[in-house]
Write a protein that holds these residues in place. Structure first.
Motif, PDB file in Angstrom:
ATOM      1  N   THR A  40     -28.618  28.136   3.608  1.00  0.00           N
ATOM      2  CA  THR A  40     -29.321  29.203   3.542  1.00  0.00           C
ATOM      3  C   THR A  40     -28.663  30.504   2.852  1.00  0.00           C
ATOM      4  O   THR A  40     -29.266  31.094   1.919  1.00  0.00           O
ATOM      5  CB  THR A  40     -29.334  29.803   4.882  1.00  0.00           C
ATOM      6  OG1 THR A  40     -30.155  28.992   5.738  1.00  0.00           O
ATOM      7  CG2 THR A  40     -29.949  31.145   5.239  1.00  0.00           C
ATOM      8  N   LEU A  41     -27.433  30.388   2.637  1.00  0.00           N
ATOM      9  CA  LEU A  41     -26.526  31.550   1.710  1.00  0.00           C
ATOM     10  C   LEU A  41     -26.905  31.291   0.490  1.00  0.00           C
ATOM     11  O   LEU A  41     -26.724  32.042  -0.295  1.00  0.00           O
ATOM     12  CB  LEU A  41     -25.179  31.709   2.441  1.00  0.00           C
ATOM     13  CG  LEU A  41     -25.070  32.240   3.835  1.00  0.00           C
ATOM     14  CD1 LEU A  41     -23.599  32.250   4.417  1.00  0.00           C
ATOM     15  CD2 LEU A  41     -25.375  33.736   3.868  1.00  0.00           C
ATOM     16  N   LYS A  72     -21.204  36.381  -4.816  1.00  0.00           N
ATOM     17  CA  LYS A  72     -22.458  36.933  -4.939  1.00  0.00           C
ATOM     18  C   LYS A  72     -22.621  38.093  -4.092  1.00  0.00           C
ATOM     19  O   LYS A  72     -23.892  38.919  -4.185  1.00  0.00           O
ATOM     20  CB  LYS A  72     -23.442  35.833  -4.270  1.00  0.00           C
ATOM     21  CG  LYS A  72     -23.613  34.627  -4.935  1.00  0.00           C
ATOM     22  CD  LYS A  72     -24.248  33.637  -4.223  1.00  0.00           C
ATOM     23  CE  LYS A  72     -25.599  33.969  -3.892  1.00  0.00           C
ATOM     24  NZ  LYS A  72     -26.513  32.727  -3.362  1.00  0.00           N
ATOM     25  N   ASP A  95     -27.642  38.320   5.495  1.00  0.00           N
ATOM     26  CA  ASP A  95     -27.598  37.000   6.089  1.00  0.00           C
ATOM     27  C   ASP A  95     -26.093  36.573   6.335  1.00  0.00           C
ATOM     28  O   ASP A  95     -25.629  36.016   7.308  1.00  0.00           O
ATOM     29  CB  ASP A  95     -28.256  35.795   5.214  1.00  0.00           C
ATOM     30  CG  ASP A  95     -29.953  36.250   5.470  1.00  0.00           C
ATOM     31  OD1 ASP A  95     -30.234  36.969   6.138  1.00  0.00           O
ATOM     32  OD2 ASP A  95     -30.501  35.750   4.452  1.00  0.00           O
ATOM     33  N   GLY A 148     -33.611  34.891   5.659  1.00  0.00           N
ATOM     34  CA  GLY A 148     -33.644  34.978   4.318  1.00  0.00           C
ATOM     35  C   GLY A 148     -34.755  33.954   4.083  1.00  0.00           C
ATOM     36  O   GLY A 148     -34.971  33.379   2.867  1.00  0.00           O
ATOM     37  N   GLN A 155     -30.079  40.397   0.335  1.00  0.00           N
ATOM     38  CA  GLN A 155     -30.444  39.663   1.347  1.00  0.00           C
ATOM     39  C   GLN A 155     -29.417  38.674   1.697  1.00  0.00           C
ATOM     40  O   GLN A 155     -28.825  38.415   2.763  1.00  0.00           O
ATOM     41  CB  GLN A 155     -31.704  38.786   1.077  1.00  0.00           C
ATOM     42  CG  GLN A 155     -32.068  37.805   2.272  1.00  0.00           C
ATOM     43  CD  GLN A 155     -32.371  38.574   3.370  1.00  0.00           C
ATOM     44  OE1 GLN A 155     -33.466  39.343   3.224  1.00  0.00           O
ATOM     45  NE2 GLN A 155     -32.094  38.292   4.590  1.00  0.00           N
ATOM     46  N   PHE A 156     -28.610  38.166   0.654  1.00  0.00           N
ATOM     47  CA  PHE A 156     -27.115  37.575   0.776  1.00  0.00           C
ATOM     48  C   PHE A 156     -26.398  38.234   1.599  1.00  0.00           C
ATOM     49  O   PHE A 156     -25.828  37.736   2.598  1.00  0.00           O
ATOM     50  CB  PHE A 156     -26.892  37.153  -0.719  1.00  0.00           C
ATOM     51  CG  PHE A 156     -25.437  36.445  -0.102  1.00  0.00           C
ATOM     52  CD1 PHE A 156     -25.015  35.017  -0.186  1.00  0.00           C
ATOM     53  CD2 PHE A 156     -24.203  37.525  -0.367  1.00  0.00           C
ATOM     54  CE1 PHE A 156     -23.905  34.539  -0.073  1.00  0.00           C
ATOM     55  CE2 PHE A 156     -22.864  36.912  -0.139  1.00  0.00           C
ATOM     56  CZ  PHE A 156     -22.860  35.362   0.008  1.00  0.00           C
ATOM     57  N   ASP A 216     -29.985  32.438  -1.066  1.00  0.00           N
ATOM     58  CA  ASP A 216     -29.853  33.851  -0.934  1.00  0.00           C
ATOM     59  C   ASP A 216     -29.188  34.682  -2.355  1.00  0.00           C
ATOM     60  O   ASP A 216     -28.400  34.271  -2.871  1.00  0.00           O
ATOM     61  CB  ASP A 216     -29.054  34.534   0.125  1.00  0.00           C
ATOM     62  CG  ASP A 216     -29.923  34.309   1.612  1.00  0.00           C
ATOM     63  OD1 ASP A 216     -31.293  34.232   1.381  1.00  0.00           O
ATOM     64  OD2 ASP A 216     -29.456  34.568   2.499  1.00  0.00           O
ATOM     65  N   ASN A 217     -29.690  35.693  -2.562  1.00  0.00           N
ATOM     66  CA  ASN A 217     -29.158  36.560  -3.600  1.00  0.00           C
ATOM     67  C   ASN A 217     -29.358  38.124  -3.154  1.00  0.00           C
ATOM     68  O   ASN A 217     -30.171  38.553  -2.472  1.00  0.00           O
ATOM     69  CB  ASN A 217     -30.086  36.582  -4.988  1.00  0.00           C
ATOM     70  CG  ASN A 217     -29.724  35.063  -5.546  1.00  0.00           C
ATOM     71  OD1 ASN A 217     -28.617  34.865  -5.982  1.00  0.00           O
ATOM     72  ND2 ASN A 217     -30.720  34.109  -5.442  1.00  0.00           N
ATOM     73  N   ARG A 237     -34.487  40.486   6.952  1.00  0.00           N
ATOM     74  CA  ARG A 237     -35.393  39.382   7.314  1.00  0.00           C
ATOM     75  C   ARG A 237     -34.535  38.477   8.328  1.00  0.00           C
ATOM     76  O   ARG A 237     -33.768  37.588   7.821  1.00  0.00           O
ATOM     77  CB  ARG A 237     -35.987  38.606   6.238  1.00  0.00           C
ATOM     78  CG  ARG A 237     -36.857  39.208   5.426  1.00  0.00           C
ATOM     79  CD  ARG A 237     -37.459  38.440   4.313  1.00  0.00           C
ATOM     80  NE  ARG A 237     -36.309  38.458   3.045  1.00  0.00           N
ATOM     81  CZ  ARG A 237     -36.178  37.239   2.408  1.00  0.00           C
ATOM     82  NH1 ARG A 237     -36.775  36.041   2.850  1.00  0.00           N
ATOM     83  NH2 ARG A 237     -35.418  37.466   1.432  1.00  0.00           N
TER      84      ARG A 237
END
Length: 256
Positions: free
Chosen positions: A128-129, A79, A140, A14, A136-137, A132-133, A2
């Protein structure tokens, strides 16, 4: 993946919209009086050579970079779901702690005020980060950091080739090695979308100064320190040796 760009040039990642990417920008007014019309203007004559607006802004940009990339690196250690992302996170923490040590050393010598907080744009990347998880983290993380480092790489080279100030030149040497290292570890994640990354870093949208300017510290506020990790491999420049003529620019402290 994404990762997309909206029509206004904002960075969409994200599922959240952060500010558009213009890495490490800082106004010429911080740490000095009235801003001049040219960044080549000499604002101070120092014992280490003349200091221009570009020189001063570069020191602040390096400091501001660490104020968001260092915590993002710490975040990635917790993460990141792939070994490559964890390794890249280690490089962020390690490299920016060493750069920060050099910045904090030379700033008072050159009468440069350093920020304690990243710009709103840079804080947007962190936001943004943080949201995220999982995979996706990782995606990104790799793309945001690859873009920011790619955007600053030419700036580092320009300062290194034009500055007449020995201390700024030494910081540029260190920053060049660090930025190239961070670009490399982001690419090794295998997650970088080069088409969009390279397009964005070569034609970044224009943002208002308020979005890309880290606020100056409050009067009397202690300087934030980005502590090196327990097993640091990056080392700050040995400014004491350079400033007294005992070592060539770019020399670093021993690791042992």
């Amino acid at each position: 993946m994404r990762l997309s760009w909206n029509v206004a040039g904002a960075f969409v990642v994200g599922g959240a919209v952060s500010l558009a990417l213009v890495a490490f920008v800082y106004p010429g007014t911080l740490g000095a009086g009235a801003a001049s019309t040219s960044h080549d203007t000499v604002i101070a004559q120092t014992q280490w050579g003349p200091l221009t607006e570009s020189d001063r802004d570069f020191v602040v940009k390096v400091r501001a970079a660490g104020l968001w990339e260092y915590p993002v690196g710490q975040m990635g250690l917790q993460k990141g779901t792939s070994k490559a992302v964890v390794v890249a996170s280690q490089h962020l923490v390690d490299g920016h702690s060493a750069l920060d040590t050099t910045c904090r050393k030379i700033a008072p010598m050159l009468n440069i005020t350093l920020p304690n907080v990243a710009s709103p744009q840079q804080q947007g990347f962190v936001f943004t980060l943080t949201a995220d998880n999982g995979e996706q983290f990782d995606t990104d993380f790799a793309n945001i950091l690859r873009m920011t480092h790619g955007s600053i790489f030419n700036t580092v080279a320009k300062i290194r080739s034009t500055t007449k100030n020995t201390l700024v030149r030494a910081l540029a040497d260190q920053a060049n090695d660090t930025v190239l290292d961070h670009i490399t570890v982001m690419e090794k994640t295998g997650l970088v979308d080069f088409e969009q990354t390279l397009a964005k870093q070569t034609a970044p949208p224009t943002l208002p100064a308020s979005d890309v300017t880290p606020p100056p510290p409050a009067f009397g506020q202690p300087t934030v320190v980005l502590a090196p990790p327990p097993r640091a491999t990056s080392t700050p420049v040995d400014i004491d040796a350079i400033s007294t003529g005992g070592a060539a620019p770019g020399s670093v402290l021993p690791t042992g």
